[in-house]
Design a protein around this motif. Structure first.
Motif, PDB file in Angstrom:
ATOM      1  N   LEU A  38      58.740  63.157   6.597  1.00  0.00           N
ATOM      2  CA  LEU A  38      58.553  63.552   7.985  1.00  0.00           C
ATOM      3  C   LEU A  38      59.665  62.963   8.844  1.00  0.00           C
ATOM      4  CD1 LEU A  38      54.735  62.785   8.476  1.00  0.00           C
ATOM      5  CD2 LEU A  38      55.765  65.041   8.180  1.00  0.00           C
ATOM      6  N   ILE A  39      60.049  63.704   9.893  1.00  0.00           N
ATOM      7  CA  ILE A  39      60.937  63.098  10.875  1.00  0.00           C
ATOM      8  C   ILE A  39      60.100  62.125  11.713  1.00  0.00           C
ATOM      9  CG2 ILE A  39      62.527  65.045  10.926  1.00  0.00           C
ATOM     10  CD1 ILE A  39      61.227  65.925  13.555  1.00  0.00           C
ATOM     11  N   LEU A  40      60.769  61.157  12.321  1.00  0.00           N
ATOM     12  CA  LEU A  40      60.085  60.046  12.966  1.00  0.00           C
ATOM     13  C   LEU A  40      59.015  60.461  13.992  1.00  0.00           C
ATOM     14  CD1 LEU A  40      59.769  56.999  13.223  1.00  0.00           C
ATOM     15  CD2 LEU A  40      61.673  56.995  14.836  1.00  0.00           C
ATOM     16  N   PRO A  41      59.303  61.401  14.922  1.00  0.00           N
ATOM     17  CA  PRO A  41      58.258  61.753  15.901  1.00  0.00           C
ATOM     18  C   PRO A  41      56.984  62.306  15.264  1.00  0.00           C
ATOM     19  CG  PRO A  41      60.401  62.547  16.624  1.00  0.00           C
ATOM     20  CD  PRO A  41      60.564  62.100  15.207  1.00  0.00           C
ATOM     21  N   HIS A  42      57.137  63.142  14.218  1.00  0.00           N
ATOM     22  CA  HIS A  42      55.966  63.686  13.532  1.00  0.00           C
ATOM     23  C   HIS A  42      55.226  62.592  12.754  1.00  0.00           C
ATOM     24  CE1 HIS A  42      57.905  67.986  13.541  1.00  0.00           C
ATOM     25  NE2 HIS A  42      57.587  67.541  14.736  1.00  0.00           N
ATOM     26  N   ALA A  43      55.990  61.705  12.158  1.00  0.00           N
ATOM     27  CA  ALA A  43      55.384  60.592  11.429  1.00  0.00           C
ATOM     28  C   ALA A  43      54.618  59.676  12.374  1.00  0.00           C
ATOM     29  CB  ALA A  43      56.460  59.803  10.680  1.00  0.00           C
ATOM     30  N   ASP A  44      55.179  59.443  13.547  1.00  0.00           N
ATOM     31  CA  ASP A  44      54.514  58.618  14.561  1.00  0.00           C
ATOM     32  C   ASP A  44      53.137  59.182  14.900  1.00  0.00           C
ATOM     33  OD1 ASP A  44      56.129  56.441  15.097  1.00  0.00           O
ATOM     34  OD2 ASP A  44      57.354  57.517  16.549  1.00  0.00           O
ATOM     35  N   ALA A  45      53.086  60.497  15.116  1.00  0.00           N
ATOM     36  CA  ALA A  45      51.833  61.137  15.509  1.00  0.00           C
ATOM     37  C   ALA A  45      50.786  61.002  14.416  1.00  0.00           C
ATOM     38  CB  ALA A  45      52.079  62.605  15.832  1.00  0.00           C
ATOM     39  N   GLU A  46      51.177  61.260  13.170  1.00  0.00           N
ATOM     40  CA  GLU A  46      50.204  61.167  12.066  1.00  0.00           C
ATOM     41  C   GLU A  46      49.792  59.716  11.835  1.00  0.00           C
ATOM     42  OE1 GLU A  46      49.278  62.651   7.566  1.00  0.00           O
ATOM     43  OE2 GLU A  46      50.997  63.432   8.625  1.00  0.00           O
ATOM     44  N   ALA A  47      50.751  58.808  11.862  1.00  0.00           N
ATOM     45  CA  ALA A  47      50.449  57.399  11.603  1.00  0.00           C
ATOM     46  C   ALA A  47      49.525  56.819  12.669  1.00  0.00           C
ATOM     47  CB  ALA A  47      51.739  56.593  11.535  1.00  0.00           C
ATOM     48  N   GLN A  48      49.718  57.216  13.925  1.00  0.00           N
ATOM     49  CA  GLN A  48      48.867  56.697  14.998  1.00  0.00           C
ATOM     50  C   GLN A  48      47.422  57.148  14.809  1.00  0.00           C
ATOM     51  OE1 GLN A  48      49.851  54.401  17.382  1.00  0.00           O
ATOM     52  NE2 GLN A  48      47.612  54.269  17.497  1.00  0.00           N
ATOM     53  N   GLY A  49      47.251  58.392  14.365  1.00  0.00           N
ATOM     54  CA  GLY A  49      45.892  58.875  14.099  1.00  0.00           C
ATOM     55  C   GLY A  49      45.223  58.094  12.988  1.00  0.00           C
ATOM     56  N   LEU A  50      45.978  57.791  11.935  1.00  0.00           N
ATOM     57  CA  LEU A  50      45.420  57.009  10.832  1.00  0.00           C
ATOM     58  C   LEU A  50      45.175  55.558  11.245  1.00  0.00           C
ATOM     59  CD1 LEU A  50      47.586  58.385   7.884  1.00  0.00           C
ATOM     60  CD2 LEU A  50      45.153  58.820   8.301  1.00  0.00           C
ATOM     61  N   LEU A  51      46.077  55.012  12.073  1.00  0.00           N
ATOM     62  CA  LEU A  51      45.886  53.639  12.547  1.00  0.00           C
ATOM     63  C   LEU A  51      44.642  53.541  13.423  1.00  0.00           C
ATOM     64  CD1 LEU A  51      47.057  50.772  12.561  1.00  0.00           C
ATOM     65  CD2 LEU A  51      48.398  51.408  14.576  1.00  0.00           C
ATOM     66  N   ASP A  52      44.426  54.536  14.267  1.00  0.00           N
ATOM     67  CA  ASP A  52      43.207  54.569  15.083  1.00  0.00           C
ATOM     68  C   ASP A  52      41.973  54.617  14.191  1.00  0.00           C
ATOM     69  OD1 ASP A  52      44.733  54.566  17.357  1.00  0.00           O
ATOM     70  OD2 ASP A  52      44.565  56.716  17.738  1.00  0.00           O
ATOM     71  N   LEU A  53      42.060  55.420  13.129  1.00  0.00           N
ATOM     72  CA  LEU A  53      40.948  55.529  12.179  1.00  0.00           C
ATOM     73  C   LEU A  53      40.645  54.173  11.544  1.00  0.00           C
ATOM     74  CD1 LEU A  53      39.059  57.593  10.663  1.00  0.00           C
ATOM     75  CD2 LEU A  53      40.852  57.727   8.931  1.00  0.00           C
ATOM     76  N   LEU A  54      41.688  53.441  11.161  1.00  0.00           N
ATOM     77  CA  LEU A  54      41.512  52.123  10.552  1.00  0.00           C
ATOM     78  C   LEU A  54      40.943  51.124  11.552  1.00  0.00           C
ATOM     79  CD1 LEU A  54      44.859  51.911   8.522  1.00  0.00           C
ATOM     80  CD2 LEU A  54      42.558  52.168   7.564  1.00  0.00           C
ATOM     81  N   ASN A  55      41.461  51.133  12.768  1.00  0.00           N
ATOM     82  CA  ASN A  55      41.007  50.160  13.770  1.00  0.00           C
ATOM     83  C   ASN A  55      39.571  50.400  14.224  1.00  0.00           C
ATOM     84  OD1 ASN A  55      43.289  48.483  13.968  1.00  0.00           O
ATOM     85  ND2 ASN A  55      44.344  49.954  15.258  1.00  0.00           N
ATOM     86  N   GLN A  56      39.079  51.620  14.044  1.00  0.00           N
ATOM     87  CA  GLN A  56      37.692  51.922  14.410  1.00  0.00           C
ATOM     88  C   GLN A  56      36.710  51.589  13.290  1.00  0.00           C
ATOM     89  OE1 GLN A  56      37.703  56.048  15.578  1.00  0.00           O
ATOM     90  NE2 GLN A  56      39.155  55.696  17.234  1.00  0.00           N
TER      91      GLN A  56
END
Length: 260
Positions: free
Chosen positions: A156-174
């Motif tokens: 993934l290019i960085l902006p797309h990776a950022d979007a997916e990673a943030q969603g997964l990070l939110d999932l982990l933090n919840q």
């Protein structure tokens, strides 16, 4: 415990599978509608009782029952039934942009296509263009979509990776099973292209319980028995690195440093 994004993703997958098997279009629409409603909710759906879900505009009693089961168990009976009869390769194909469940169903039935490679070969050999309602133009568009997906799969290019990673990070933090989580690796180094999404995680107890939580999210598919997954949306590998609070900063430093 699933977050709203994961619940909506499971409903969308359910809608795609219903369309794949030619189910009633109104039933399919009800799944998609419920997913859109849930994506816009600010409150976590896991705090709702079934009766409260039924009161949400755009969600009927039948779908509310499935949504409640999703929020409680990570899946629902009809989704499991549909998944159990769907080959893994077909599951991948229906999620590739530019193809869709109806076209996948047609090539599966008419040509015995069971994977991306099967469909790509059928396009190149001219079999797809000969199908009713297709033609050279449609077959070429599908081949182009498959080629693009294959070339970009796992990166993934960085902006797309950022979007997916943030969603997964939110999932982990919840997740109540996790004390803390952070991005590491290529994303933390801000590389231009990303080939893996890496997370550092401190679990409260058993790391495998966290892994099972991710399995139930509907966003990832497990690779073997290790703490490695593939994103269902992009095919990018997702890795969890477990540590303890006492080793947090040391692990953060080690996993952020260049692999070179």
């Amino acid at each position: 415990m699933m977050d709203n994004k994961s619940i909506a993703a499971s409903l969308k997958l359910g809608a795609q599978l219903l369309e794949l098997y030619g189910e009633n279009k109104f039933k399919i629409r009800s799944y998609d509608q419920a997913a859109r409603v849930i994506e816009q909710l600010e409150a976590p759906l896991t705090s709702f009782e079934q009766a409260e879900i039924e009161e949400l505009e755009g969600i009927g009693a039948n779908i509310a029952k499935k949504v409640y089961q999703l929020s409680e168990t990570g899946s629902f009976d009809e989704l499991e039934r549909l998944l159990s009869r769907t080959p893994e390769g077909i599951l991948e194909l229906i999620q590739i942009k530019g193809i869709g469940p109806k076209k996948v169903a047609q090539v599966w039935e008419a040509l015995g296509v069971l994977s991306l490679d099967d469909l790509l070969n059928a396009c190149r050999q001219g079999y797809v263009a000969q199908l009713k309602g297709w033609g050279q133009k449609s077959a070429a568009q599908v081949e182009e979509a498959l080629t693009f997906y294959e070339q970009s799969k796992g990166q993934l290019i960085l902006p797309h990776a950022d979007a997916e990673a943030q969603g997964l990070l939110d999932l982990l933090n919840q997740c109540e099973l996790i004390a803390s989580a952070a991005l590491v690796g290529q994303l933390r180094r801000r590389c231009a292209t990303i080939s893996t999404l890496d997370f550092l995680v401190v679990p409260h107890h058993d790391p495998e319980a966290v892994a099972q939580y991710l399995d139930q999210s509907g966003l990832l598919s497990r690779e073997g028995n290790q703490h490695q997954w593939l994103s269902r949306a992009t095919g990018v590998p997702v890795n969890l690195h477990f540590t303890q609070n006492a080793q947090w900063y040391q692990s953060l430093f080690q996993l952020t440093g260049s692999a070179d």
